[in-house]
Design a protein around this motif. Structure first.
Motif, PDB file in Angstrom:
ATOM      1  N   ARG A  41      31.996  29.357  28.967  1.00  0.00           N
ATOM      2  CA  ARG A  41      30.927  30.198  28.797  1.00  0.00           C
ATOM      3  C   ARG A  41      29.961  30.449  30.152  1.00  0.00           C
ATOM      4  O   ARG A  41      29.830  31.537  30.769  1.00  0.00           O
ATOM      5  CB  ARG A  41      30.001  29.901  27.715  1.00  0.00           C
ATOM      6  N   LEU A  42      29.909  29.215  30.738  1.00  0.00           N
ATOM      7  CA  LEU A  42      29.102  29.191  31.929  1.00  0.00           C
ATOM      8  C   LEU A  42      29.970  29.887  33.231  1.00  0.00           C
ATOM      9  O   LEU A  42      29.037  30.633  33.967  1.00  0.00           O
ATOM     10  CB  LEU A  42      28.863  27.848  32.301  1.00  0.00           C
ATOM     11  N   ARG A  43      30.999  29.759  33.134  1.00  0.00           N
ATOM     12  CA  ARG A  43      31.990  30.413  34.108  1.00  0.00           C
ATOM     13  C   ARG A  43      31.815  31.963  34.027  1.00  0.00           C
ATOM     14  O   ARG A  43      32.274  32.579  35.120  1.00  0.00           O
ATOM     15  CB  ARG A  43      33.347  30.023  34.074  1.00  0.00           C
ATOM     16  N   ARG A  44      31.304  32.286  32.968  1.00  0.00           N
ATOM     17  CA  ARG A  44      31.183  34.088  33.093  1.00  0.00           C
ATOM     18  C   ARG A  44      30.127  34.492  34.021  1.00  0.00           C
ATOM     19  O   ARG A  44      30.040  35.519  34.340  1.00  0.00           O
ATOM     20  CB  ARG A  44      30.972  34.241  31.692  1.00  0.00           C
ATOM     21  N   ARG A  45      29.386  33.372  34.409  1.00  0.00           N
ATOM     22  CA  ARG A  45      28.308  33.502  35.346  1.00  0.00           C
ATOM     23  C   ARG A  45      28.466  33.253  36.617  1.00  0.00           C
ATOM     24  O   ARG A  45      27.719  33.240  37.409  1.00  0.00           O
ATOM     25  CB  ARG A  45      27.110  32.925  34.797  1.00  0.00           C
ATOM     26  N   MET A  46      29.809  32.991  36.801  1.00  0.00           N
ATOM     27  CA  MET A  46      30.202  32.816  38.209  1.00  0.00           C
ATOM     28  C   MET A  46      31.524  33.538  38.620  1.00  0.00           C
ATOM     29  O   MET A  46      32.189  33.976  37.596  1.00  0.00           O
ATOM     30  CB  MET A  46      30.786  31.319  38.232  1.00  0.00           C
ATOM     31  N   GLY A  47      31.625  33.974  39.775  1.00  0.00           N
ATOM     32  CA  GLY A  47      32.808  34.747  40.272  1.00  0.00           C
ATOM     33  C   GLY A  47      33.136  34.306  41.606  1.00  0.00           C
ATOM     34  O   GLY A  47      32.402  33.471  42.125  1.00  0.00           O
ATOM     35  N   MET A  48      34.660  34.262  41.572  1.00  0.00           N
ATOM     36  CA  MET A  48      35.125  33.449  42.777  1.00  0.00           C
ATOM     37  C   MET A  48      36.275  34.469  43.321  1.00  0.00           C
ATOM     38  O   MET A  48      36.941  35.021  42.459  1.00  0.00           O
ATOM     39  CB  MET A  48      36.011  32.085  42.267  1.00  0.00           C
ATOM     40  N   MET A  49      36.224  34.485  44.787  1.00  0.00           N
ATOM     41  CA  MET A  49      37.067  35.326  45.399  1.00  0.00           C
ATOM     42  C   MET A  49      38.003  34.257  46.263  1.00  0.00           C
ATOM     43  O   MET A  49      37.519  33.220  46.691  1.00  0.00           O
ATOM     44  CB  MET A  49      36.470  35.919  46.449  1.00  0.00           C
ATOM     45  N   PHE A  50      39.384  34.155  45.838  1.00  0.00           N
ATOM     46  CA  PHE A  50      40.368  33.196  46.181  1.00  0.00           C
ATOM     47  C   PHE A  50      40.778  33.631  47.758  1.00  0.00           C
ATOM     48  O   PHE A  50      40.769  34.742  48.082  1.00  0.00           O
ATOM     49  CB  PHE A  50      41.422  32.841  45.337  1.00  0.00           C
ATOM     50  N   GLN A  51      41.249  32.798  48.556  1.00  0.00           N
ATOM     51  CA  GLN A  51      41.747  32.775  49.686  1.00  0.00           C
ATOM     52  C   GLN A  51      42.786  33.780  49.645  1.00  0.00           C
ATOM     53  O   GLN A  51      42.850  34.760  50.651  1.00  0.00           O
ATOM     54  CB  GLN A  51      42.193  31.339  50.316  1.00  0.00           C
ATOM     55  N   ASN A  52      43.668  33.838  48.993  1.00  0.00           N
ATOM     56  CA  ASN A  52      44.823  34.855  49.007  1.00  0.00           C
ATOM     57  C   ASN A  52      44.516  35.693  47.880  1.00  0.00           C
ATOM     58  O   ASN A  52      45.672  36.377  47.277  1.00  0.00           O
ATOM     59  CB  ASN A  52      46.223  34.163  48.967  1.00  0.00           C
ATOM     60  N   SER A  53      43.438  36.085  47.483  1.00  0.00           N
ATOM     61  CA  SER A  53      43.118  37.266  46.591  1.00  0.00           C
ATOM     62  C   SER A  53      43.233  36.761  45.078  1.00  0.00           C
ATOM     63  O   SER A  53      42.572  37.143  44.231  1.00  0.00           O
ATOM     64  CB  SER A  53      43.534  38.435  46.910  1.00  0.00           C
ATOM     65  N   ALA A  54      44.537  36.288  44.986  1.00  0.00           N
ATOM     66  CA  ALA A  54      45.040  35.732  43.540  1.00  0.00           C
ATOM     67  C   ALA A  54      44.867  36.870  42.658  1.00  0.00           C
ATOM     68  O   ALA A  54      44.288  36.819  41.380  1.00  0.00           O
ATOM     69  CB  ALA A  54      44.215  34.637  42.997  1.00  0.00           C
ATOM     70  N   LEU A  55      45.297  38.235  43.025  1.00  0.00           N
ATOM     71  CA  LEU A  55      45.232  39.239  42.021  1.00  0.00           C
ATOM     72  C   LEU A  55      46.528  39.080  41.142  1.00  0.00           C
ATOM     73  O   LEU A  55      47.359  38.516  41.639  1.00  0.00           O
ATOM     74  CB  LEU A  55      45.207  40.372  42.850  1.00  0.00           C
ATOM     75  N   LEU A  56      46.403  39.531  39.945  1.00  0.00           N
ATOM     76  CA  LEU A  56      47.177  39.067  38.853  1.00  0.00           C
ATOM     77  C   LEU A  56      48.410  40.214  39.097  1.00  0.00           C
ATOM     78  O   LEU A  56      48.196  41.368  39.102  1.00  0.00           O
ATOM     79  CB  LEU A  56      46.816  39.532  37.416  1.00  0.00           C
ATOM     80  N   SER A  57      49.718  39.762  39.330  1.00  0.00           N
ATOM     81  CA  SER A  57      50.679  40.625  40.219  1.00  0.00           C
ATOM     82  C   SER A  57      51.271  41.784  39.294  1.00  0.00           C
ATOM     83  O   SER A  57      51.859  42.627  39.852  1.00  0.00           O
ATOM     84  CB  SER A  57      51.465  39.850  40.861  1.00  0.00           C
ATOM     85  N   ASP A  58      50.911  41.533  38.073  1.00  0.00           N
ATOM     86  CA  ASP A  58      51.764  42.470  37.164  1.00  0.00           C
ATOM     87  C   ASP A  58      50.829  43.370  36.431  1.00  0.00           C
ATOM     88  O   ASP A  58      51.231  44.538  35.742  1.00  0.00           O
ATOM     89  CB  ASP A  58      52.436  41.777  35.704  1.00  0.00           C
TER      90      ASP A  58
END
Lengths: 154, 273, 259
Positions: B85-102
């Motif tokens: 629940r707490l993580r909904r208040r955090m955002g993170m941008m990863f080094q290699n973007s980590a976009l969901l590829s599908d």
């Protein structure tokens, strides 16, 4: 692939898979879902030959049931078999006769019923009185040999 | 809820933290604070555990001792559900973007919204288009991640990190592997979004120029310790040898050029085992 | 002593691996409960795990059935029992070859794909990203793939058996001139619904469970690198194949005992 197309193919896949299972059970395993709609009659034979449990029971060549169990009658050492017959054919006369027959010369054996003429019908637990045992090939060949020998003697 | 809290208290408070991987120790007795509404840039040579620190701040990794507090709540003794629940208040941008590829760009940004809220579809659409517009990629909504350049993928990742309007945004190496133009774009976006949206930003990077250009507060790591801390000017003027080597990109210094090895001559003569 | 320590080390690693897989499983099963609310996720995976495997299963089933038609005929004809060809083919397929060969094909086609996909998602930090977005990857990624494997496998095995029977029919009736009626009729006299058909379905259920479990476990615990993912994929196929054959022996022995 759209979402709709995926859903349709998955539905088709599930349908075909389940159909394959049911087909295997019904057609290959000869499973009848309505086993409660059967009634059982017994019959005594001197010799049942190679008859096995689950062999078909036929009337005029049509399968109407199967052999449920095979045992020995302790009193007279005859074979006692139980026939499981579809409730749809509950109008077999009490003087119906049963014979153990062979499909083809070396094929599997089955029980053939021949309806009689009585007005009353066989019910669950009844016994078929008139029976004809299996033809045992060795006996038959033996008889033929003896007869041939007798003819030659003459 | 957030309004009742004194804005001068830190959003994240890292206190006396010990952490080690099985192979090597990373931190011993590390303490630092992330102030609200500021861009805090954490710099240091690669392998010094900067990304690990973000993992600890998000509660993804558990410290051996000490604790990380997010708005006064200690993360390590939080049950899983409360942590999520707490993580909904955090955002993170990863080094290699980590976009969901599908999933395409639109669905990637919509992902955290759809998964965490029951918002109706038109509202989700509006939110996603707003976030994509902020990073200038509204036109790329229907592209798949594979079709994006590195800089565009980072921007989508940024839009996704901001999707739930978090209080804290963490950037893991946002500049690595980008061309100078994209670096500039990302740097400007981090700075502007921080000011406009009023979020707290933590940037972990080894790019000195971009890092210093956007920072309100800079922390330089060396050997698992804070070597220097302060405003961008203070840090740039540091005389600390480890900091100087890092900032001036000197090949040799307190961080040796050579990996620890036996004597070269002995090695050549085969005297070492 | 070197080989001894290496042997011990190997056993310890294997036991650790097994323990991790055992700890992993309850979490996955618990996570499948969320799929009641999100059936779309399961449908998506049933497509890539089930529908995409249909073609290879059908083709393989047809060839195996045709092969059984020839082999069964040449064995039975010596005993004058070629009219029982249908029975022989049906027993082979429903009891053994259907579940086992389908499971092996399934491990090669769907299992390896699952491991590679999950492993790559891990290597590219997609799973971490989900955790950071307050989404549990166990429920969102692993559970639908696992459940889809468990559901698809028995259906594929049944399909294999049906197509195989058709293949046996083609060869027996079309090439070897057996009577078509006795091909089907002989099955009904000898195949038991519970011992043979149900036994085969239970086998395929167990195989589906085990293959899906191995595939998602190897993917989720793959090393986050290209080499790690490729190693995990290989391990899935090898472990799953061995597990299927070993379990097949064990289950056959147990079912045989009961008769």
């Amino acid at each position: 692939m759209t979402r709709k197309a995926i859903e349709t193919t998955v539905g088709l896949f599930l349908l075909i898979g389940v159909a394959a299972m049911i087909w295997l059970a019904l057609k290959v395993g000869n499973w009848s879902p309505a086993t409660t709609h059967d009634y059982e009659v017994t019959a005594r034979f001197d010799n049942i030959g190679g008859l096995t449990v689950k062999a078909p029971v036929t009337l005029a060549g049509v399968t109407i049931g199967r052999v449920a169990s095979i045992g020995i009658d302790a009193d007279d050492y005859s074979a006692r078999i139980t026939l499981q017959i579809d409730q749809a054919h509950d109008n077999l006369p009490t003087d119906t006769s049963a014979a153990i027959l062979t499909s083809g010369l070396l094929g599997a054996q089955y029980v053939g019923l021949d309806p009689g003429a009585e007005e009353t019908y066989l019910e669950d637990g009844d016994r078929i009185e008139i029976t004809q045992s299996a033809v045992v090939l060795e006996h038959l060949i033996g008889q033929i040999l003896i007869r041939t020998a007798e003819e030659q003697d003459r | 809820m957030a309004q009742h809290i004194d804005p001068s208290t830190p959003l994240v408070d890292v206190a006396h933290l010990d952490f080690r991987y099985p192979e090597r120790a990373l931190y011993q007795d590390l303490s630092l604070r992330i102030s609200r509404g500021k861009v805090t840039v954490i710099m240091g040579p690669s392998g010094c555990g900067k990304s690990t620190l973000l993992g600890l701040m998000a509660g993804r990794l558990r410290p051996l001792a000490g604790d990380v507090c997010f708005e006064g709540v200690a993360l390590s003794d939080l049950p899983r559900k409360a942590l999520y629940r707490l993580r909904r208040r955090m955002g993170m941008m990863f080094q290699n973007s980590a976009l969901l590829s599908d999933l395409d760009v639109f669905e990637n940004v919509a992902f955290p919204i759809r998964e965490n809220t029951g918002l109706p579809e038109p509202l989700v659409r509006n939110l996603v288009l707003l976030k994509l517009h902020m990073v200038g990629l509204r036109g790329a909504a229907r592209l798949l991640p594979a079709a994006l350049s590195g800089g565009m993928a980072r921007r989508v990742a940024l839009a996704r990190a901001l999707a739930l309007d978090p209080d804290l945004v963490m950037y893991d190496e946002p500049f690595t592997g980008l061309d100078p133009i994209s670096k500039g774009v990302i740097a400007q976006l981090i700075r502007e979004l921080n000011d406009v949206l009023g979020v707290t930003s933590v940037v972990v990077t080894q790019d000195v120029r971009e890092g210093l250009s956007i920072a309100d507060h800079v922390i330089v790591f060396a050997e698992g310790q804070i070597a220097e801390e302060g405003s961008a000017q203070q840090v740039a003027a540091s005389t600390q040898p480890q900091v100087r080597q890092f900032l001036d990109a000197k090949p040799d210094g307190p961080v040796p050029f050579h990996y620890p090895a036996p004597d070269y001559q002995d090695d050549l003569l085969g005297k070492c085992q | 002593m070197n080989w001894l320590s290496r042997l011990g080390g190997g056993v310890i690693t294997a036991v650790q691996h097994l323990g991790r897989a055992g700890v992993f499983l309850p979490g996955v099963i618990a996570a499948t409960s969320m799929l009641w609310r999100r059936p779309g996720l399961l449908i998506q995976q049933l497509y890539s795990v089930g529908v995409m495997t249909v073609l290879i299963v059908v083709v393989a089933g047809l060839f195996v059935g045709m092969m059984l038609g020839f082999q069964g005929y040449y064995t039975l004809v010596d005993f004058g029992a070629e009219s029982s060809l249908g029975l022989a083919v049906a027993l082979f397929l429903t009891r053994e070859l259907g579940p086992v060969l389908t499971a092996l094909l399934f491990a090669g086609r769907a299992g390896s794909a699952l491991t590679a996909e999950i492993g790559l998602m891990k290597a590219t930090q997609q799973l971490e990203a989900m955790e950071m977005m307050a989404v549990d990857p166990l429920g969102r990624v692993i559970a639908p793939r696992f459940l889809a494997g468990c559901i698809a496998m028995p259906l594929l095995a049944a399909l294999f058996s049906v197509v195989g029977l058709a293949g046996g029919y083609l060869v027996g009736v079309g090439v070897l001139n057996i009577d078509g009626g006795s091909y089907w009729a002989s099955m009904q006299t000898g195949v038991d619904v519970y011992d043979d058909i149900l036994g085969g379905i239970i086998k395929s259920l167990v195989f589906g469970f085990v293959v899906a479990w191995i595939a998602v476990f190897e993917g989720y615990h793959a090393e986050s690198s290209t080499a790690g993912v490729s190693r995990a994929t290989t391990r899935t196929v090898v472990t799953a194949a061995l597990a299927v054959l070993g379990l097949d022996y064990a289950m056959t022995a147990i079912m045989f005992d009961e008769v």
